[in-house]
Write a protein that holds these residues in place. Structure first.
Motif, PDB file in Angstrom:
ATOM      1  N   ILE A 284      34.162 -28.092 -52.494  1.00  0.00           N
ATOM      2  CA  ILE A 284      33.089 -28.042 -53.499  1.00  0.00           C
ATOM      3  C   ILE A 284      32.592 -29.454 -53.795  1.00  0.00           C
ATOM      4  O   ILE A 284      31.387 -29.702 -53.861  1.00  0.00           O
ATOM      5  N   GLU A 285      33.526 -30.388 -53.893  1.00  0.00           N
ATOM      6  CA  GLU A 285      33.102 -31.769 -54.150  1.00  0.00           C
ATOM      7  C   GLU A 285      32.553 -32.437 -52.900  1.00  0.00           C
ATOM      8  O   GLU A 285      31.598 -33.197 -52.954  1.00  0.00           O
ATOM      9  N   GLN A 286      33.165 -32.143 -51.767  1.00  0.00           N
ATOM     10  CA  GLN A 286      32.766 -32.830 -50.539  1.00  0.00           C
ATOM     11  C   GLN A 286      31.375 -32.418 -50.053  1.00  0.00           C
ATOM     12  O   GLN A 286      30.588 -33.240 -49.620  1.00  0.00           O
ATOM     13  N   TYR A 287      31.129 -31.107 -50.074  1.00  0.00           N
ATOM     14  CA  TYR A 287      29.877 -30.599 -49.493  1.00  0.00           C
ATOM     15  C   TYR A 287      28.969 -29.947 -50.531  1.00  0.00           C
ATOM     16  O   TYR A 287      28.152 -29.096 -50.194  1.00  0.00           O
ATOM     17  N   GLY A 288      29.125 -30.369 -51.787  1.00  0.00           N
ATOM     18  CA  GLY A 288      28.360 -29.778 -52.883  1.00  0.00           C
ATOM     19  C   GLY A 288      26.865 -29.667 -52.627  1.00  0.00           C
ATOM     20  O   GLY A 288      26.231 -28.672 -52.963  1.00  0.00           O
TER      21      GLY A 288
ATOM     22  N   PRO B 154      32.788 -24.324 -61.760  1.00  0.00           N
ATOM     23  CA  PRO B 154      34.007 -25.132 -61.905  1.00  0.00           C
ATOM     24  C   PRO B 154      34.384 -25.819 -60.596  1.00  0.00           C
ATOM     25  O   PRO B 154      34.151 -25.271 -59.521  1.00  0.00           O
ATOM     26  N   LEU B 155      34.954 -27.000 -60.700  1.00  0.00           N
ATOM     27  CA  LEU B 155      35.356 -27.744 -59.496  1.00  0.00           C
ATOM     28  C   LEU B 155      36.739 -27.276 -59.044  1.00  0.00           C
ATOM     29  O   LEU B 155      37.704 -28.046 -59.016  1.00  0.00           O
TER      30      LEU B 155
ATOM     31  N   LYS C  54      32.611 -19.218 -58.231  1.00  0.00           N
ATOM     32  CA  LYS C  54      31.395 -18.543 -58.704  1.00  0.00           C
ATOM     33  C   LYS C  54      31.753 -17.326 -59.561  1.00  0.00           C
ATOM     34  O   LYS C  54      31.036 -17.004 -60.519  1.00  0.00           O
ATOM     35  N   ALA C  55      32.850 -16.655 -59.234  1.00  0.00           N
ATOM     36  CA  ALA C  55      33.296 -15.514 -60.055  1.00  0.00           C
ATOM     37  C   ALA C  55      33.600 -15.995 -61.468  1.00  0.00           C
ATOM     38  O   ALA C  55      33.206 -15.369 -62.464  1.00  0.00           O
ATOM     39  N   ILE C  56      34.278 -17.131 -61.549  1.00  0.00           N
ATOM     40  CA  ILE C  56      34.615 -17.699 -62.868  1.00  0.00           C
ATOM     41  C   ILE C  56      33.335 -18.107 -63.597  1.00  0.00           C
ATOM     42  O   ILE C  56      33.167 -17.827 -64.782  1.00  0.00           O
ATOM     43  N   GLU C  57      32.439 -18.742 -62.855  1.00  0.00           N
ATOM     44  CA  GLU C  57      31.160 -19.145 -63.459  1.00  0.00           C
ATOM     45  C   GLU C  57      30.434 -17.931 -64.057  1.00  0.00           C
ATOM     46  O   GLU C  57      29.824 -18.020 -65.122  1.00  0.00           O
TER      47      GLU C  57
ATOM     48  N   ARG D 252      45.381 -20.235 -59.047  1.00  0.00           N
ATOM     49  CA  ARG D 252      44.953 -21.590 -59.401  1.00  0.00           C
ATOM     50  C   ARG D 252      43.982 -21.573 -60.595  1.00  0.00           C
ATOM     51  O   ARG D 252      44.034 -22.428 -61.467  1.00  0.00           O
ATOM     52  N   ALA D 253      43.116 -20.551 -60.586  1.00  0.00           N
ATOM     53  CA  ALA D 253      42.084 -20.458 -61.622  1.00  0.00           C
ATOM     54  C   ALA D 253      42.563 -19.691 -62.852  1.00  0.00           C
ATOM     55  O   ALA D 253      41.859 -19.632 -63.860  1.00  0.00           O
ATOM     56  N   GLY D 254      43.731 -19.060 -62.739  1.00  0.00           N
ATOM     57  CA  GLY D 254      44.265 -18.316 -63.884  1.00  0.00           C
ATOM     58  C   GLY D 254      43.589 -16.981 -64.122  1.00  0.00           C
ATOM     59  O   GLY D 254      43.441 -16.537 -65.259  1.00  0.00           O
TER      60      GLY D 254
END
Ligand code: F0G
Length: 353
Positions: A7-11, A21-22, A70-73, A97-99
């Protein structure tokens, strides 16, 4: 710079918003390894994209990180998927990881031990049905329409968006696109994702495009025969799929890239499985080796020319399926007494060092 995940590398290539969320398990950035021995033997320039080096041991992490983020978003608290094993392992890990909660529906008795162990350890709710993957997928697709659960199979468009990043890494690793990208095909999401990735990268960076070579297992070769396989069967349980969900996308990828689709038998898959481990030191799960088996078959048939630069995608780690390895490996442990002299005699006499 420390690798922080896709997500950070190819945002810039991904459908992110400020609210995404990252999420990360530092997926991606997998090795692209030259297969020197096989290249020499086969007269091609062959590389492997080792996706088994992802955090849960398969390429699924690339798509799953984005699908779960995206589900969390979107405010979801539960993800659900059908799986031949790897998707469920990955979904369970990213949900942990996302809880959030993860429910997986799997075909009874047809998923490799390691994959099931992963889903158990990551705390997923596991439902095993007396049916195959295609039937499990139908169930979860229906349920996700009426219940408040996010479907994270590759029919979720974020899955392919995440998975396309592997194509970026292939180009960046080689400095250009290969002539041919060889890949196992099951539900046909990954071949579609790679093609999308190659096209997008080429639009931005003017890189060339590879030909896409997809390989199905003979007992589950829906695209090759252009018909559904209602009872798919293969030793490569990960691709034991008779009605691929991304059928149309895959056909487009094959057409647009002047590609090639073929089937490989279980015997060819097992030969490639052993060959890759023994000759190159890379242990990939059986389904992954459909790509290597397919390269060999294409060379034998003359579909692939000598000198071609080929990247074969190795989709999952061999450790996922120790039972198949032990059953089909020619080398089994030799039992000896706990005695240095006896061990030495064996090494000198039988092994001949
Ligand atoms: N290789 C491995 C190791 C897989 O786990 C899969 C798919 C594939 C290849 C085929 O990829 O479906 O995108 O064409 N596994 C899914 C699962 C179906 O549930 O883990 P595809």
């Amino acid at each position: 710079m420390r690798w922080k995940g896709l997500i950070e590398q190819y945002g810039e290539f991904l459908p992110l918003t400020n609210e995404t969320p990252l999420l990360s398990l530092n997926e991606g950035n997998t090795p692209l390894i030259e297969l020197k021995t096989l290249s020499d033997e086969w007269g091609i320039e062959l590389y492997a994209k080792v996706e088994g080096a992802n955090p849960t041991g398969s390429f699924k992490d690339r798509g799953m990180v984005l699908a779960v983020a995206k589900a969390i978003e979107d405010g979801s608290t539960t993800v659900i998927c059908a799986s031949t094993g790897n998707t469920s392992a990955s979904a369970a890990a990213y949900a942990a990881r996302a809880g959030i909660k993860c429910i997986v529906v799997i075909p009874e008795g047809k998923i490799a031990q390691g994959k099931l162990a992963q889903a158990v350890m990551y705390g997923a709710e596991i439902i095993s049905i007396d049916g195959n993957f295609d039937e499990a997928l139908e169930i979860v697709r229906e349920l996700s329409k009426t219940e408040s659960m996010t479907l994270v199979n590759s029919v979720n468009p974020y899955r392919l968006e995440g998975q396309k990043t592997a194509a970026f890494e292939v180009i960046e690793g080689l400095g250009e696109a290969p002539d041919v990208l060889a890949i196992p095909v099951g539900n046909a999401g990954n071949i579609s994702a790679y093609w999308k990735g190659f096209k997008e990268y080429s639009q931005r960076e003017h890189s060339s495009l590879p030909r896409m070579f997809g390989f199905e297992a003979s007992g589950a070769a829906a695209l090759v025969h252009n018909r559904v396989f209602p009872q798919p069967e293969t030793i490569a349980t990960a691709i034991r799929i008779g009605n691929p969900a991304s059928w149309d996308y895959a056909v487009d990828a094959l057409k647009e890239s002047n590609g090639h689709i073929d089937e490989v038998t279980d015997e060819e898959i097992l030969d490639a499985y052993r060959l890759l481990a023994k000759k190159e030191g890379i242990f990939a799960e059986p389904a992954s080796c459909a790509s290597i088996a397919g390269v060999k078959k294409s060379l034998d048939k003359g579909v692939l020319e000598k000198g071609t630069k080929v990247v074969a995608v190795l989709t999952g780690n061999g450790l996922k399926d120790p039972v198949t390895a032990m059953e089909y490996s020619p080398v089994q442990p030799v039992k000896l007494p706990n005695d240095k002299e006896k061990v030495k005699d064996y090494i000198k006499g039988t092994i001949g060092v």
